[in-house]
Design a protein around this motif. Structure first.
Motif, PDB file in Angstrom:
ATOM      1  N   GLY A   1       0.826  -1.203   0.000  1.00 30.27           N
ATOM      2  CA  GLY A   1       0.000   0.000   0.000  1.00 30.27           C
ATOM      3  C   GLY A   1       0.860   1.253   0.000  1.00 30.27           C
ATOM      4  N   TRP A   2       0.251   2.366   0.398  1.00 21.91           N
ATOM      5  CA  TRP A   2       0.982   3.634   0.423  1.00 21.91           C
ATOM      6  C   TRP A   2       1.970   3.633   1.577  1.00 21.91           C
ATOM      7  N   VAL A   3       3.208   4.019   1.301  1.00 19.73           N
ATOM      8  CA  VAL A   3       4.220   4.098   2.350  1.00 19.73           C
ATOM      9  C   VAL A   3       4.782   5.513   2.399  1.00 19.73           C
ATOM     10  N   SER A   4       5.236   5.905   3.563  1.00 24.22           N
ATOM     11  CA  SER A   4       5.814   7.240   3.729  1.00 24.22           C
ATOM     12  C   SER A   4       6.792   7.209   4.893  1.00 24.22           C
ATOM     13  N   GLY A   5       7.475   8.323   5.097  1.00 23.72           N
ATOM     14  CA  GLY A   5       8.353   8.464   6.248  1.00 23.72           C
ATOM     15  C   GLY A   5       9.450   7.420   6.305  1.00 23.72           C
ATOM     16  N   GLU A   6       9.683   6.903   7.493  1.00 20.80           N
ATOM     17  CA  GLU A   6      10.786   5.965   7.712  1.00 20.80           C
ATOM     18  C   GLU A   6      10.624   4.681   6.905  1.00 20.80           C
ATOM     19  N   GLU A   7       9.377   4.226   6.736  1.00 19.03           N
ATOM     20  CA  GLU A   7       9.157   2.994   5.977  1.00 19.03           C
ATOM     21  C   GLU A   7       9.572   3.175   4.517  1.00 19.03           C
ATOM     22  N   LYS A   8       9.209   4.301   3.921  1.00 22.65           N
ATOM     23  CA  LYS A   8       9.605   4.562   2.536  1.00 22.65           C
ATOM     24  C   LYS A   8      11.118   4.705   2.423  1.00 22.65           C
ATOM     25  N   ASN A   9      11.723   5.425   3.349  1.00 20.02           N
ATOM     26  CA  ASN A   9      13.176   5.594   3.317  1.00 20.02           C
ATOM     27  C   ASN A   9      13.899   4.255   3.445  1.00 20.02           C
ATOM     28  N   ARG A  10      13.366   3.381   4.291  1.00 22.00           N
ATOM     29  CA  ARG A  10      13.976   2.057   4.449  1.00 22.00           C
ATOM     30  C   ARG A  10      13.922   1.273   3.140  1.00 22.00           C
ATOM     31  N   LEU A  11      12.771   1.303   2.482  1.00 23.21           N
ATOM     32  CA  LEU A  11      12.624   0.576   1.219  1.00 23.21           C
ATOM     33  C   LEU A  11      13.557   1.131   0.147  1.00 23.21           C
ATOM     34  N   LEU A  12      13.687   2.449   0.095  1.00 25.14           N
ATOM     35  CA  LEU A  12      14.568   3.068  -0.892  1.00 25.14           C
ATOM     36  C   LEU A  12      16.021   2.668  -0.665  1.00 25.14           C
ATOM     37  N   ARG A  13      16.431   2.609   0.589  1.00 24.85           N
ATOM     38  CA  ARG A  13      17.821   2.284   0.909  1.00 24.85           C
ATOM     39  C   ARG A  13      18.121   0.799   0.742  1.00 24.85           C
ATOM     40  N   GLU A  14      17.114  -0.045   0.938  1.00 29.03           N
ATOM     41  CA  GLU A  14      17.358  -1.483   0.918  1.00 29.03           C
ATOM     42  C   GLU A  14      17.126  -2.123  -0.445  1.00 29.03           C
ATOM     43  N   SER A  15      16.450  -1.416  -1.356  1.00 29.72           N
ATOM     44  CA  SER A  15      16.138  -2.003  -2.662  1.00 29.72           C
ATOM     45  C   SER A  15      17.343  -1.968  -3.593  1.00 29.72           C
ATOM     46  N   THR A  16      17.377  -2.910  -4.514  1.00 23.70           N
ATOM     47  CA  THR A  16      18.457  -2.986  -5.494  1.00 23.70           C
ATOM     48  C   THR A  16      18.248  -1.989  -6.622  1.00 23.70           C
ATOM     49  N   ILE A  17      16.985  -1.827  -7.039  1.00 25.54           N
ATOM     50  CA  ILE A  17      16.624  -0.968  -8.169  1.00 25.54           C
ATOM     51  C   ILE A  17      15.323  -0.248  -7.842  1.00 25.54           C
ATOM     52  N   TYR A  18      15.215   0.982  -8.312  1.00 27.69           N
ATOM     53  CA  TYR A  18      13.930   1.676  -8.314  1.00 27.69           C
ATOM     54  C   TYR A  18      13.415   1.680  -9.748  1.00 27.69           C
ATOM     55  N   ALA A  19      12.187   1.208  -9.969  1.00 30.75           N
ATOM     56  CA  ALA A  19      11.630   1.094 -11.315  1.00 30.75           C
ATOM     57  C   ALA A  19      10.407   1.987 -11.477  1.00 30.75           C
ATOM     58  N   LEU A  20      10.354   2.703 -12.597  1.00 29.44           N
ATOM     59  CA  LEU A  20       9.203   3.554 -12.910  1.00 29.44           C
ATOM     60  C   LEU A  20       8.979   3.554 -14.430  1.00 29.44           C
ATOM     61  N   PRO A  21       8.342   2.509 -14.961  1.00 25.31           N
ATOM     62  CA  PRO A  21       8.140   2.409 -16.414  1.00 25.31           C
ATOM     63  C   PRO A  21       6.875   3.126 -16.894  1.00 25.31           C
ATOM     64  N   SER A  22       6.723   4.391 -16.523  1.00 21.62           N
ATOM     65  CA  SER A  22       5.507   5.155 -16.798  1.00 21.62           C
ATOM     66  C   SER A  22       5.297   5.405 -18.289  1.00 21.62           C
ATOM     67  N   TYR A  23       4.028   5.611 -18.633  1.00 22.29           N
ATOM     68  CA  TYR A  23       3.667   6.068 -19.972  1.00 22.29           C
ATOM     69  C   TYR A  23       3.604   7.595 -20.009  1.00 22.29           C
ATOM     70  N   TYR A  24       3.311   8.211 -18.865  1.00 22.68           N
ATOM     71  CA  TYR A  24       3.256   9.670 -18.736  1.00 22.68           C
ATOM     72  C   TYR A  24       3.916  10.039 -17.414  1.00 22.68           C
TER      73      TYR A  24
ATOM     74  N   GLY B   1      27.052  -5.482 -10.036  1.00 21.86           N
ATOM     75  CA  GLY B   1      27.188  -4.710  -8.805  1.00 21.86           C
ATOM     76  C   GLY B   1      27.958  -3.417  -8.988  1.00 21.86           C
ATOM     77  N   LYS B   2      29.003  -3.445  -9.805  1.00 20.41           N
ATOM     78  CA  LYS B   2      29.793  -2.233 -10.035  1.00 20.41           C
ATOM     79  C   LYS B   2      28.968  -1.173 -10.762  1.00 20.41           C
ATOM     80  N   LEU B   3      28.140  -1.611 -11.700  1.00 24.85           N
ATOM     81  CA  LEU B   3      27.273  -0.673 -12.415  1.00 24.85           C
ATOM     82  C   LEU B   3      26.276  -0.037 -11.453  1.00 24.85           C
ATOM     83  N   ARG B   4      25.706  -0.845 -10.566  1.00 24.45           N
ATOM     84  CA  ARG B   4      24.756  -0.308  -9.585  1.00 24.45           C
ATOM     85  C   ARG B   4      25.425   0.737  -8.698  1.00 24.45           C
ATOM     86  N   GLU B   5      26.626   0.433  -8.260  1.00 24.08           N
ATOM     87  CA  GLU B   5      27.347   1.366  -7.392  1.00 24.08           C
ATOM     88  C   GLU B   5      27.644   2.675  -8.123  1.00 24.08           C
ATOM     89  N   LYS B   6      28.052   2.560  -9.377  1.00 27.48           N
ATOM     90  CA  LYS B   6      28.376   3.741 -10.175  1.00 27.48           C
ATOM     91  C   LYS B   6      27.135   4.601 -10.413  1.00 27.48           C
TER      92      LYS B   6
END
Length: 361
Positions: A237-260, A317-322
């Motif tokens: 569901g909707w996340v915010s605050g510390e929960e969102k920050n945790r997910l951002l820091r712990e995820s390997t990739i952020y994906a946003l394949p939007s059409y607009y 992994g090196k590409l992700r770090e870069k």
């Protein structure tokens, strides 16, 4: 005698969405102290009665300020569809009294909204935009899009600001974890993302997709089950605050394949967290993410290309770090409040507003 004010119209800071995040950053960064600003909340999440009560309260106060000759500038934050029509009520009320007007467009799908409108509504949209003293957009893409709708040439690109989270303490990256933040639906490419994960599950049997947001959660869950990847997808569901920050820091990739897309706050948040971005090249995304630098970009709707891009980042992994380091560098150099707020201050000065704290503009 009290000085004339800037009236800023926008959503509640607790509302779900990037516009609320941006206006809250303005507040937290001291913009409302530097300039004589009164913020009127025109939208809150909730039932129909809550929304009606919120806009009515804001409108009555707005009218009192206008009639009291207290308003020098109206800065209205808008998206598309209902958001735009709601703000039109305030702008049309203000026009006879002739305060300066800024229309701040946050939507990357405003062009689609315009094209889907009938002839009369198109005239109202053009009339409203033509009357603005400035139109603020988020990216050069949106500027070009708006130029095709309005004859108003006073269109200025001002990016969303972002304040990096400095207090977060994470557990490190979760292996093969893809994060999505936003409205769950076709426009954001969620079903394409689910289809891409299906293509990757043989190579990455422990892959995990975390889809955060409101919208078509039931439909997306059923689609994931139909693809046979229901056990690989989480819908918190909707996340915010510390929960969102945790997910951002712990995820390997952020994906946003939007059409607009205008300038998704999720992209800025991911880049600030050092998380590589895999996104579509739609709307204003290429103005923020350079393909091959902070992330990889693919054409909207191209599931094969999306899967290949995700695979490329997951496997290197090196590409992700870069890419993560490049994203953090770009946020620090282009999207911090100290870079963005002076752009607003310059616009306010051009429109004749005098700051409350002249030395801090």
């Amino acid at each position: 005698m009290n000085p004339k004010k800037i009236i800023m119209l926008g959503p509640s800071p607790t509302a779900k969405g990037g516009m609320a995040t941006v206006t809250d950053i303005y507040r937290r960064s001291g913009l409302f102290e530097i300039w004589p600003t009164t913020y009127l909340t025109t939208y809150r999440d909730g039932n129909a009665w809550t929304k009606i009560q919120t806009v009515t309260t804001a409108y009555l106060r707005f009218t009192r300020l206008l009639l009291g000759d207290r308003v020098q500038l109206v800065h209205a934050h808008v998206a598309s569809y209902t958001s735009f029509w709601r703000i039109c009520l305030f702008i049309f009320t203000a026009l006879p009294l002739r305060p300066k007007i800024i229309i701040h467009v946050h939507s990357g799908s405003f062009g689609r909204f315009y094209e889907q409108s009938g002839p009369i509504r198109k005239k109202i949209i053009r009339f409203t935009l033509d009357k603005a003293d400035r139109i603020i957009v988020l990216t050069d893409y949106t500027k070009r899009m708006m130029s095709n709708i309005t004859s108003n040439t006073k269109i200025v690109s001002v990016p969303n600001p972002y304040i990096p989270e400095t207090s977060f303490k994470g557990k490190g990256r979760r292996k093969n974890t893809i994060l999505f933040l936003g409205n769950v639906g076709e426009n954001k490419g969620v079903y394409d993302l689910l289809s891409a994960v299906k293509k990757l599950k043989i190579k990455y049997p422990q892959i995990k997709l975390v889809v955060c947001g409101k919208g078509e959660i039931k439909k997306a869950t059923e689609f994931a089950d139909k693809l046979g990847i229901g056990n690989l997808v989480e819908f918190p569901g909707w996340v915010s605050g510390e929960e969102k920050n945790r997910l951002l820091r712990e995820s390997t990739i952020y994906a946003l394949p939007s059409y607009y897309e205008g300038l998704g706050m999720g992209i800025l948040e991911a880049m600030s967290a050092g998380t590589p971005v895999v996104a579509s090249n739609a709307g204003g995304i290429p103005d923020v993410v350079e393909d091959g630098v902070e992330g990889l970009l693919v054409a909207p709707g191209d599931v094969d290309a999306l899967a290949e891009a995700l695979d490329k980042v997951l496997s290197d992994g090196k590409l992700r770090e870069k890419m993560g380091a490049a994203g953090q560098k770009k946020i620090a150099s282009q999207f911090m409040p100290e870079q963005v707020l002076p752009m607003l201050s310059e616009l306010y000065s051009q429109l004749g507003v005098k700051p409350t704290q002249p030395g801090k503009t």
